[in-house]
Design a protein around this motif. Structure first.
Motif, PDB file in Angstrom:
ATOM      1  N   ASP A  45      48.264 -13.380 -34.021  1.00 47.44           N
ATOM      2  CA  ASP A  45      46.856 -13.755 -34.165  1.00 47.44           C
ATOM      3  C   ASP A  45      46.613 -14.605 -35.413  1.00 47.44           C
ATOM      4  N   TRP A  46      47.678 -15.066 -36.061  1.00 48.30           N
ATOM      5  CA  TRP A  46      47.487 -15.703 -37.367  1.00 48.30           C
ATOM      6  C   TRP A  46      47.854 -17.182 -37.394  1.00 48.30           C
ATOM      7  N   LEU A  47      48.617 -17.657 -36.417  1.00 47.52           N
ATOM      8  CA  LEU A  47      49.033 -19.066 -36.424  1.00 47.52           C
ATOM      9  C   LEU A  47      47.897 -19.929 -35.868  1.00 47.52           C
ATOM     10  N   PRO A  48      47.395 -20.905 -36.658  1.00 45.80           N
ATOM     11  CA  PRO A  48      46.307 -21.750 -36.151  1.00 45.80           C
ATOM     12  C   PRO A  48      46.718 -22.433 -34.841  1.00 45.80           C
ATOM     13  N   PRO A  49      45.815 -22.474 -33.847  1.00 40.92           N
ATOM     14  CA  PRO A  49      46.165 -23.044 -32.534  1.00 40.92           C
ATOM     15  C   PRO A  49      46.732 -24.458 -32.621  1.00 40.92           C
ATOM     16  N   ALA A  50      46.264 -25.261 -33.592  1.00 41.53           N
ATOM     17  CA  ALA A  50      46.762 -26.643 -33.700  1.00 41.53           C
ATOM     18  C   ALA A  50      48.250 -26.677 -34.018  1.00 41.53           C
TER      19      ALA A  50
END
Ligand SMILES: [Fe+2]
Length: 194
Positions: A45-50
């Motif tokens: 849940d921590w890695l930015p979607p970009a």
């Protein structure tokens, strides 16, 4: 595990800093750093979607953190369907943890000390939460690909240097080495100026 998702990566970096600050050897980094990495990839849940978007042309490496003294780096590799690396080495210790999807790893051992034909070793697949280790001391040559034919895979890579600038080698099937560097993709973590 940290309950705040925005703290997951910084907490991992601080833990790894503490390890290298105290001069931990490779085996200790694999054991204790591997436990930290297991914690980091236990949640998705921590890695930015970009930074998890695949490129249609090739796998991508996103820089997440580079130690100011160049002692280690953390990056996210994003694999589109069917994408994979050539046979390659790293020249430094590395830990690879799968965050999302599934990765296929083929290990190779050089038949000769320098150059020469490569001998294929084990093939295994990594699922989310699984961690692989590489290093010139334990086996440093492999080929990695997305094991999913129809989905994206994402893995978190930690190396004992700045993998975006380390000159290392890729190999053809005859074991001939060609120097290469894996530059980071342009997309950075939010808040990073450059
Ligand atoms: Fe690799």
């Amino acid at each position: 595990m940290n309950t705040n998702r925005s703290e997951a990566l910084p907490a991992f970096v601080r833990g790894l800093e503490a390890l290298v600050d105290r001069g931990a050897d490779e085996a200790t980094i694999r054991r204790e750093g591997g436990a930290l990495l297991a914690d980091l990839i236990a949640r998705d849940d921590w890695l930015p979607p970009a930074l998890a978007e695949p490129d249609p042309d090739s796998y991508r490496i996103h820089q997440l953190h580079v130690d100011p003294a160049g002692r280690f780096s953390v990056s996210a590799m994003v694999w589109g369907p069917g994408q994979g690396t050539p046979i390659h080495d790293h020249t430094v210790w590395g830990m690879v943890g799968v965050l999302r999807g599934r990765e296929r790893c083929e290990e190779f051992a050089p038949l000769l000390e320098r150059g020469g034909p490569l001998v294929s070793g084990q093939v295994h697949e990594l699922a989310p939460g699984d961690i692989d280790f590489v290093s010139p001391t334990i086996g440093d040559i492999h080929r990695v690909s997305n094991a999913l034919a129809d989905g994206t895979s994402v893995s978190i890579h930690v190396y004992g240097g700045d993998i975006g600038s380390i000159e290392r080698s890729r190999y053809d099937d005859a074991g001939r080495a060609t120097p290469f560097v894996s530059p980071y993709a342009a997309c950075l973590l939010p808040g990073r100026a450059s």
